[in-house]
Design an enzyme around this catalytic site. Structure first.
Site, PDB file in Angstrom:
ATOM      1  N   GLU A   1       1.449  -5.387  10.737  1.00  0.00           N
ATOM      2  CA  GLU A   1       0.910  -4.162  10.743  1.00  0.00           C
ATOM      3  C   GLU A   1       1.820  -3.190  11.744  1.00  0.00           C
ATOM      4  O   GLU A   1       1.796  -3.110  12.952  1.00  0.00           O
ATOM      5  CB  GLU A   1      -0.437  -3.834  11.212  1.00  0.00           C
ATOM      6  CG  GLU A   1      -1.503  -4.554  10.347  1.00  0.00           C
ATOM      7  CD  GLU A   1      -1.759  -3.762   9.086  1.00  0.00           C
ATOM      8  OE1 GLU A   1      -1.248  -2.619   8.753  1.00  0.00           O
ATOM      9  OE2 GLU A   1      -2.700  -4.226   8.086  1.00  0.00           O
TER      10      GLU A   1
ATOM     11  N   HIS B   1       3.057  -3.912   6.486  1.00  0.00           N
ATOM     12  CA  HIS B   1       1.925  -2.803   6.445  1.00  0.00           C
ATOM     13  C   HIS B   1       2.098  -1.925   7.467  1.00  0.00           C
ATOM     14  O   HIS B   1       2.765  -1.970   8.327  1.00  0.00           O
ATOM     15  CB  HIS B   1       0.637  -3.492   6.419  1.00  0.00           C
ATOM     16  CG  HIS B   1       0.274  -4.271   4.971  1.00  0.00           C
ATOM     17  ND1 HIS B   1      -0.537  -3.699   4.100  1.00  0.00           N
ATOM     18  CD2 HIS B   1       0.749  -5.344   4.674  1.00  0.00           C
ATOM     19  CE1 HIS B   1      -0.715  -4.488   2.908  1.00  0.00           C
ATOM     20  NE2 HIS B   1      -0.117  -5.707   3.346  1.00  0.00           N
TER      21      HIS B   1
ATOM     22  N   HIS C   1       0.875  -1.088  -0.024  1.00  0.00           N
ATOM     23  CA  HIS C   1      -0.065  -0.171  -0.155  1.00  0.00           C
ATOM     24  C   HIS C   1       0.830   1.227   0.073  1.00  0.00           C
ATOM     25  O   HIS C   1       1.656   1.420   1.002  1.00  0.00           O
ATOM     26  CB  HIS C   1      -0.875  -0.052   1.265  1.00  0.00           C
ATOM     27  CG  HIS C   1      -2.017  -0.964   0.994  1.00  0.00           C
ATOM     28  ND1 HIS C   1      -2.251  -2.030   2.249  1.00  0.00           N
ATOM     29  CD2 HIS C   1      -2.617  -1.550   0.103  1.00  0.00           C
ATOM     30  CE1 HIS C   1      -3.371  -2.817   1.815  1.00  0.00           C
ATOM     31  NE2 HIS C   1      -3.519  -2.419   0.764  1.00  0.00           N
TER      32      HIS C   1
ATOM     33  N   GLU D   1       1.884   3.432   3.121  1.00  0.00           N
ATOM     34  CA  GLU D   1       2.141   2.761   4.219  1.00  0.00           C
ATOM     35  C   GLU D   1       3.799   2.925   4.158  1.00  0.00           C
ATOM     36  O   GLU D   1       4.487   2.112   4.099  1.00  0.00           O
ATOM     37  CB  GLU D   1       1.679   1.552   4.181  1.00  0.00           C
ATOM     38  CG  GLU D   1       0.181   1.602   4.280  1.00  0.00           C
ATOM     39  CD  GLU D   1      -0.451   0.228   4.483  1.00  0.00           C
ATOM     40  OE1 GLU D   1       0.118  -0.682   4.580  1.00  0.00           O
ATOM     41  OE2 GLU D   1      -1.765   0.091   4.603  1.00  0.00           O
TER      42      GLU D   1
HETATM   43  O1  0X9 Z   1      -6.430  -3.963   4.577  1.00  0.00           O
HETATM   44  C1  0X9 Z   1      -5.287  -4.564   4.413  1.00  0.00           C
HETATM   45  O2  0X9 Z   1      -4.710  -5.018   3.607  1.00  0.00           O
HETATM   46  C2  0X9 Z   1      -4.328  -4.517   5.556  1.00  0.00           C
HETATM   47  N1  0X9 Z   1      -4.533  -3.382   6.499  1.00  0.00           N
HETATM   48  S1  0X9 Z   1      -4.031  -2.039   5.957  1.00  0.00           S
HETATM   49  O3  0X9 Z   1      -4.405  -1.047   7.058  1.00  0.00           O
HETATM   50  N2  0X9 Z   1      -2.450  -2.077   5.940  1.00  0.00           N
HETATM   51  O4  0X9 Z   1      -4.613  -1.575   4.740  1.00  0.00           O
HETATM   52  C3  0X9 Z   1      -4.822  -5.875   6.364  1.00  0.00           C
HETATM   53  C4  0X9 Z   1      -4.134  -6.922   6.278  1.00  0.00           C
HETATM   54  C5  0X9 Z   1      -4.656  -8.058   6.842  1.00  0.00           C
HETATM   55  N3  0X9 Z   1      -5.837  -8.646   6.568  1.00  0.00           N
HETATM   56  C6  0X9 Z   1      -6.916  -8.417   6.949  1.00  0.00           C
HETATM   57  N4  0X9 Z   1      -7.212  -7.786   8.126  1.00  0.00           N
HETATM   58  N5  0X9 Z   1      -7.862  -9.133   6.507  1.00  0.00           N
HETATM   59 ZN    ZN Z   2      -1.651  -1.963   4.202  1.00  0.00          ZN
END
Ligand code: 0X9
Ligand code: ZN
Ligand code: CA
Length: 561
Positions: A330, A257, A108, A111
């Site tokens: 994260e 992330h 992303h 990030e």
């Molecule tokens: O939404 C995502 O892809 C990840 N969070 S972020 O804030 N960095 O965009 C989450 C990745 C982990 N996957 C889930 N929580 N489903």
């Molecule tokens: Zn992310």
């Protein structure tokens, strides 16, 4: 000196010139892209994409023995996606079969810290290598005994946009330099919207269950089919390229992330703990490793879907399809966010502290590539010279000698269908090695055999082979129908050892899962061996089904006294 000699001597120089030309062509798009924006002066501690490329090149020049950098493909806008390889003898393609680990950053764009942490890992490993401090010795051992792959920036296009887009007034005081861009920068046909959410485009259960969007303007746009983002195809193809002799060399993985200070493990797509595609042992390994890493980083460990469920997430594909123990980290705190996107952009003064946090956790991940089950109670059985739960492609060879004559019921890795000759369940997960998964294809009129990959029996200690097996025999079977399991050494002078030999006695036999644990004969000490499964049915007799699951070969030191 003869003409021929001169020609031969010149060839390396020509090859060298070609290599330099190829390098220039590969790097040109980076250098030539003068438009790639910098971070603003106040945040110059962060690295733009050209700065990451330059830093990796400088580190490679300083540590050529242990760091090799190359491009594995291009982004939607044509930027090379850079891959750092860290191991002893980084230029040697053979890699001695060492366990491998992958870390990626910047799925992303906004990030930023995730790219910094990936780059920091490369720097940390190559700079500590060879140091005599405790951490230096640990790093040295890991670099020597593992192959560590790092892709610091999966979405440099998105980053360039994030750094250059017209600044929207948000953030503390209503002024930020950044665009809060999340996706990649590929055009969407028939739409003015741009970009896919890369972490919604992976191909396992893509679009199945929620947490992604079919609307192009959405921040979580998944595209119209799996694998639509070139960046993700490049990373997938790299992972697939690490299948050597039918076995995936990468054993552990972290996708970096921000934000939340979390260590997440599969599944992302469902709140179900496990489901048929995750073994109990893997769930336990995931939890224990996630907790260990979280404790080291000061983060929290949880199942990915407990953060929120999403489909098309990288780690689900990595585990379901490649059986890699795959985590999302994260990084950085979510607390204290003022504007919605402000939490992504912590001032560069905080970088040293933020980067220090996950370092020990990443070393644990690298260590765990040796055996992802090492923290579980089953470690002594599963962390030996060979272990296979038969849930993923694992390099077994059917008909290794080319002498099989059965035409149905050939060994394969599959989910057996219970039919009396096959049991209702396997020992772990969904699959086992079975003689034809469907109810109507038992072994008939011949022999079918399958051989494991070869593995090395340690010279010292007692080696035990453990596995789960079954044999089902139909009416009309007899002594000419059965199952043999044996250990065969690469050295043909060494007699095979039969571990199991079961044949019919004239009455039908119900398939029941049984456990086998047999100590190997000392003649195999120090030898390369393989396991062979042979199922055979006499011509014109009844039918038979056999299966094997959870093969473990481990060695215990000879007990003293
Ligand atoms: O939404 C995502 O892809 C990840 N969070 S972020 O804030 N960095 O965009 C989450 C990745 C982990 N996957 C889930 N929580 N489903
Ligand atoms: Zn992310
Ligand atoms: Ca299994």
């Amino acid at each position: 000196m003869s003409d021929r000699m001169t020609r031969l001597q010149r060839r390396p120089r020509i090859l060298g010139a070609l290599a330099i030309a190829a390098l220039v062509v590969a790097i040109l798009p980076v250098v030539g892209r003068a438009a790639d924006p910098d971070y603003p002066p106040g945040d110059s501690g962060y690295h733009s994409y050209p700065e990451v490329a330059a830093e990796l090149a400088a580190l490679e020049r300083a540590h050529p023995e242990i760091l090799h950098v190359r491009a594995i493909g291009r982004t939607a806008e044509g930027r090379p996606i850079l891959l750092a390889k860290i191991t002893d003898g980084a230029n040697d393609p053979a890699d001695e079969g060492e366990p491998e680990v992958l870390v990626d950053g910047l799925h992303h764009a906004r990030e930023h810290l995730s790219a910094e942490a990936a780059l920091d890992l490369v720097r940390f490993l190559v700079e500590r290598y060879g140091e005599s401090s405790p951490v230096g010795r640990r790093v040295t051992r890991l670099v020597d005994e593992r192959v560590i792959w790092v892709v610091p920036m999966l979405d440099p296009d998105g980053l360039a946009y994030d750094l250059s887009a017209p600044v929207r007034p948000w953030g503390p005081g209503g002024a930020s330099w950044y665009a809060a861009w999340r996706k990649n920068r590929q055009p969407i046909p028939g739409s003015s919207a741009v970009g896919l959410d890369l972490n919604r485009t992976w191909g396992y259960r893509w679009g199945c269950c929620g947490g992604s969007s079919g609307i192009p303007a959405s921040e979580n746009y998944r595209g119209t089919r799996p694998w639509q983002a070139p960046e993700v195809r490049v990373l997938r193809d790299f992972v697939l390229s690490r299948i050597v002799d039918g076995r995936q060399r990468i054993r552990t993985h972290a996708s970096l992330h921000t934000t939340g200070e979390l260590v997440l493990y599969p599944w992302a797509y469902t709140r179900a703990d496990r489901g048929p595609e995750m073994t109990r042992l893997d769930l336990s390994a995931f939890r224990l490793l996630a907790r260990r890493m979280a404790a080291q980083a000061g983060y929290r460990a949880m199942q990915s879907s407990a953060m929120y469920p999403t489909d098309g997430d990288m780690i689900d594909w990595m585990y379901a399809r490649q059986r890699i123990h795959s985590f999302t980290l994260e990084l950085s705190p979510a607390r204290g966010a003022i504007a919605t996107s402000d939490r992504y952009y912590l001032p560069d003064e905080r970088l040293p502290g933020l980067l220090r946090r996950p370092r020990a956790a990443l070393l644990t991940l690298i260590e765990a590539a040796g055996c992802p089950w090492s923290l579980t109670r089953a470690a002594s059985q599963w962390c030996g010279t060979f272990a296979d739960d038969l849930e993923g492609g694992s390099g077994w060879t059917v008909d290794p000698a080319g002498t099989d004559d059965a035409t149905v019921g050939i060994w394969r890795r599959a989910d057996p269908r219970p039919d009396g000759l096959q049991p209702g369940r396997v020992r772990s997960g969904r699959d086992a090695l079975v003689t034809g998964p469907a109810p109507d294809d038992p072994v008939r009129d011949g022999t079918t055999s399958v051989r494991s990959p070869t593995f090395l029996i340690p010279a010292e200690g007692t080696t035990t082979v453990r596995l789960a097996w079954w044999l089902g025999l139909g009416a009309g079977t007899g002594p000419g129908d059965g199952l043999t399991i044996r250990i065969v050494a690469e050295d043909p002078a060494i007699e095979p050892q039969v571990l199991l030999a079961v044949a019919g006695n004239g009455s039908p036999r119900v398939a029941r899962l049984r456990n086998l644990a047999i100590a190997l004969d000392p003649r195999f000490a120090g030898e390369r061996v393989a396991l062979e499964l042979i199922a055979y049915a006499a011509p014109g007799s009844g039918s038979l089904e056999a299966g094997v699951d959870d093969v473990r070969v481990a060695t215990e030191p000879e007990s003293a006294g």
